[in-house]
Design a protein around this motif. Structure first.
Motif, PDB file in Angstrom:
ATOM      1  N   ARG A  42       7.909  11.946 -12.510  1.00  0.00           N
ATOM      2  CA  ARG A  42       8.994  10.983 -12.613  1.00  0.00           C
ATOM      3  C   ARG A  42      10.307  11.649 -13.027  1.00  0.00           C
ATOM      4  NH1 ARG A  42       5.567   8.235 -10.219  1.00  0.00           N
ATOM      5  NH2 ARG A  42       4.429   6.567 -11.172  1.00  0.00           N
ATOM      6  N   ARG A  50       9.290   2.808 -19.976  1.00  0.00           N
ATOM      7  CA  ARG A  50       8.117   3.233 -19.208  1.00  0.00           C
ATOM      8  C   ARG A  50       7.435   4.419 -19.888  1.00  0.00           C
ATOM      9  NH1 ARG A  50       8.980   3.769 -13.001  1.00  0.00           N
ATOM     10  NH2 ARG A  50       9.268   1.548 -13.291  1.00  0.00           N
ATOM     11  N   PHE A  98      -0.801  -3.404 -11.512  1.00  0.00           N
ATOM     12  CA  PHE A  98      -0.331  -2.277 -10.701  1.00  0.00           C
ATOM     13  C   PHE A  98      -0.232  -2.669  -9.236  1.00  0.00           C
ATOM     14  CE2 PHE A  98      -1.386   1.388  -8.027  1.00  0.00           C
ATOM     15  CZ  PHE A  98      -0.310   2.201  -8.322  1.00  0.00           C
ATOM     16  N   LEU A  99      -1.234  -3.396  -8.736  1.00  0.00           N
ATOM     17  CA  LEU A  99      -1.201  -3.832  -7.338  1.00  0.00           C
ATOM     18  C   LEU A  99      -0.024  -4.771  -7.079  1.00  0.00           C
ATOM     19  CD1 LEU A  99      -4.999  -4.397  -6.631  1.00  0.00           C
ATOM     20  CD2 LEU A  99      -3.546  -2.563  -5.747  1.00  0.00           C
ATOM     21  N   LEU A 101       2.812  -4.848  -8.736  1.00  0.00           N
ATOM     22  CA  LEU A 101       4.025  -4.032  -8.799  1.00  0.00           C
ATOM     23  C   LEU A 101       4.210  -3.242  -7.507  1.00  0.00           C
ATOM     24  CD1 LEU A 101       6.396  -2.966 -10.517  1.00  0.00           C
ATOM     25  CD2 LEU A 101       4.844  -1.194 -11.348  1.00  0.00           C
ATOM     26  N   GLN A 102       3.139  -2.660  -7.004  1.00  0.00           N
ATOM     27  CA  GLN A 102       3.220  -1.899  -5.752  1.00  0.00           C
ATOM     28  C   GLN A 102       3.586  -2.799  -4.580  1.00  0.00           C
ATOM     29  OE1 GLN A 102       3.599   1.225  -7.140  1.00  0.00           O
ATOM     30  NE2 GLN A 102       2.911   1.682  -5.086  1.00  0.00           N
ATOM     31  N   GLU A 103       3.041  -4.003  -4.560  1.00  0.00           N
ATOM     32  CA  GLU A 103       3.375  -4.956  -3.493  1.00  0.00           C
ATOM     33  C   GLU A 103       4.861  -5.289  -3.523  1.00  0.00           C
ATOM     34  OE1 GLU A 103       2.918  -7.463  -0.258  1.00  0.00           O
ATOM     35  OE2 GLU A 103       1.531  -5.987  -1.057  1.00  0.00           O
ATOM     36  N   ARG A 105       7.274  -3.446  -4.770  1.00  0.00           N
ATOM     37  CA  ARG A 105       8.018  -2.246  -4.363  1.00  0.00           C
ATOM     38  C   ARG A 105       7.949  -2.043  -2.857  1.00  0.00           C
ATOM     39  NH1 ARG A 105       6.380   2.260  -8.922  1.00  0.00           N
ATOM     40  NH2 ARG A 105       7.618   1.374 -10.599  1.00  0.00           N
ATOM     41  N   THR A 106       6.787  -2.292  -2.265  1.00  0.00           N
ATOM     42  CA  THR A 106       6.635  -2.137  -0.824  1.00  0.00           C
ATOM     43  C   THR A 106       7.520  -3.123  -0.077  1.00  0.00           C
ATOM     44  OG1 THR A 106       4.362  -1.348  -1.100  1.00  0.00           O
ATOM     45  CG2 THR A 106       4.965  -2.175   1.076  1.00  0.00           C
ATOM     46  N   LYS A 107       7.550  -4.373  -0.528  1.00  0.00           N
ATOM     47  CA  LYS A 107       8.397  -5.373   0.126  1.00  0.00           C
ATOM     48  C   LYS A 107       9.869  -4.988   0.015  1.00  0.00           C
ATOM     49  CE  LYS A 107       5.417  -9.390  -0.095  1.00  0.00           C
ATOM     50  NZ  LYS A 107       5.236 -10.756  -0.566  1.00  0.00           N
TER      51      LYS A 107
END
Length: 140
Positions: A42, A50, A98-99, A101-103, A105-107
């Motif tokens: 990071r 974070r 986490f899933l 958050l990733q969703e 970010r992907t969108k």
């Protein structure tokens, strides 16, 4: 002194011949390597909040490895039979977070990519006047 004896009994089995020492050492080293990798990956751009969460998670992970009896007691306090079950439930919650958050970010990345692709197509499009001149030559 009774409280101190209980705390010591919850502590790690650090005997050299103990098999639990091997797994405790492997797990603690794994946690340290993962946390170090997260910081290196990071870099300085990562928010302080974070980083604090990562450190808190690492401390919690090390404590659960070194003091498994403490996790069982916490599990009993919150109404779960075993510490391993509590750890499983917490892991499922973290994984779902986490899933999610990733969703998100992907969108967001898909929206940015779509915007950039449209902007690039408009910027590189041939001007209508030039297209007409090229496709419909005037009388000579």
């Amino acid at each position: 002194m009774h409280g101190l004896d209980q705390l010591i009994s919850l502590g790690p089995a650090l005997g050299v011949g103990s098999r639990t020492f091997i797994i405790q050492l492997a797990l603690v080293l794994g946690i340290v390597v993962i946390v170090a990798w997260l910081f290196m990956k990071r870099g300085a751009k990562q928010l302080a909040v974070r980083r604090l969460l990562i450190i808190a998670f690492a401390v919690f992970a090390v404590l659960t490895v070194l003091f498994p009896g403490m996790l069982t007691r916490v599990a009993n306090i919150v109404g779960v039979g075993r510490g391993a079950d509590l750890l499983l439930y917490a892991t499922v919650l973290v994984l779902l977070g986490f899933l999610a958050l990733q969703e998100a970010r992907t969108k967001a990345a898909e929206k940015r990519t779509t915007y950039l692709a449209r902007r690039l197509a408009l910027d590189e499009a041939e001007q209508p006047v030039r297209f007409r001149e090229r496709s419909m030559p005037g009388p000579e």
